[in-house]
Design an enzyme around this catalytic site. Sequence first.
Site, short mmCIF file in Angstrom:
data_model
loop_
_atom_site.label_atom_id
_atom_site.label_comp_id
_atom_site.label_asym_id
_atom_site.label_seq_id
_atom_site.Cartn_x
_atom_site.Cartn_y
_atom_site.Cartn_z
N CYS A 85 0.84 -1.20 0.00
CA CYS A 85 0.00 0.00 0.00
C CYS A 85 0.88 1.26 0.00
CB CYS A 85 -0.98 -0.05 1.16
SG CYS A 85 -2.35 1.11 0.97
N HIS A 202 -3.42 -5.62 0.84
CA HIS A 202 -2.79 -5.82 2.16
C HIS A 202 -2.74 -7.28 2.57
CE1 HIS A 202 -2.59 -1.63 3.73
NE2 HIS A 202 -3.58 -1.41 2.90
N GLU A 204 -1.12 -8.56 4.99
CA GLU A 204 -1.09 -8.69 6.46
C GLU A 204 -2.49 -8.56 7.06
OE1 GLU A 204 -0.50 -6.01 4.83
OE2 GLU A 204 -1.15 -4.26 5.98
#
Lengths: 225, 87
Positions: A85, A202, A204
């Site tokens: 990002c 993303h 994560e």
Amino acid sequence: MTVAVVQFGGSNCDRDAVRALEYLDIDAERVWHEDGLPEDTTGIVIPGGFSYGDYLRAGAMAARSPIMDEVRDAAADGTPVLGVCNGAQIGCESGLTEGAFTTNKSARFQCEHVHLRVENADTPWTAQFEVGDVIEIPIAHGEGRFEITEERYDELVANDRVLFRYCDADGNVTDDANPNGSTHNVAGVLGERDSVAVLMPHPERATLPDVGGTDGENILTGFRA
Amino acid sequence: MTAYTATVTVRLKHGVLDPEAETTKQALERLGFELSELRSADEFEIDLEADDAAEAEQRAESMAERLLANPTIHDYEVSAAPAAESA
């Protein structure tokens, strides 16, 4: 041995990245950018957020901070580097990867789950996949439209540097499945080495089972390679 | 050394989509204005001391190359003129 998650003023996905990596039994720690990379750095995450308030252009300021010289050197030596990002924007701005991420076609902040098609499965980040596999990962960005000249884009494709493209649930790369107007639906690209990658979605945020899907796990395990 | 003001204008390359400009155009149209196209650009005014205008321009150009513009998506123009007397 540790994965350094580089924290700038305005980073806000640094804790998430550490938590996701530790869940995968990958040692990780947050590193304040002014402190430089630890000596035992074995991998680098440039996390999401709004470093320097997105002033000038998203990622422009952080990309020119001194620690990025260390990151570029480490990347050139083969240390795995993953920009997510805002980290992807910083990666492009710093020359780790080609192209630029700029204002979404919608001119809106897009926060939603998207599907990604694996375009190159011969990298640490996609070793668990086959080309054409479809994964679901969230995005959350206002400036995620991948821009590059057609000439450079052709080089990216020729050199197999496209890592992920936005697609529908069946893996079709269509305009409707493109959340931000990215050139040819590109969601993530590789640097000169396969061990350097940036992507707007993303991973994560799609690793811990308690917060939804876990398709991001197989990207982050690239730090084990 | 003379005080100069260098102006760096950064705009998107021709053909690069500009959603902010498009949104601004639509807002003007909603207000009843008629227009064909709207383009936006960033302008930076940099006050600096230099031997002559050419040096001021050259330094501002370096700033544009290193930070103010992103060559992937931007073109830029640089000019320099003696700084206006401060009021």
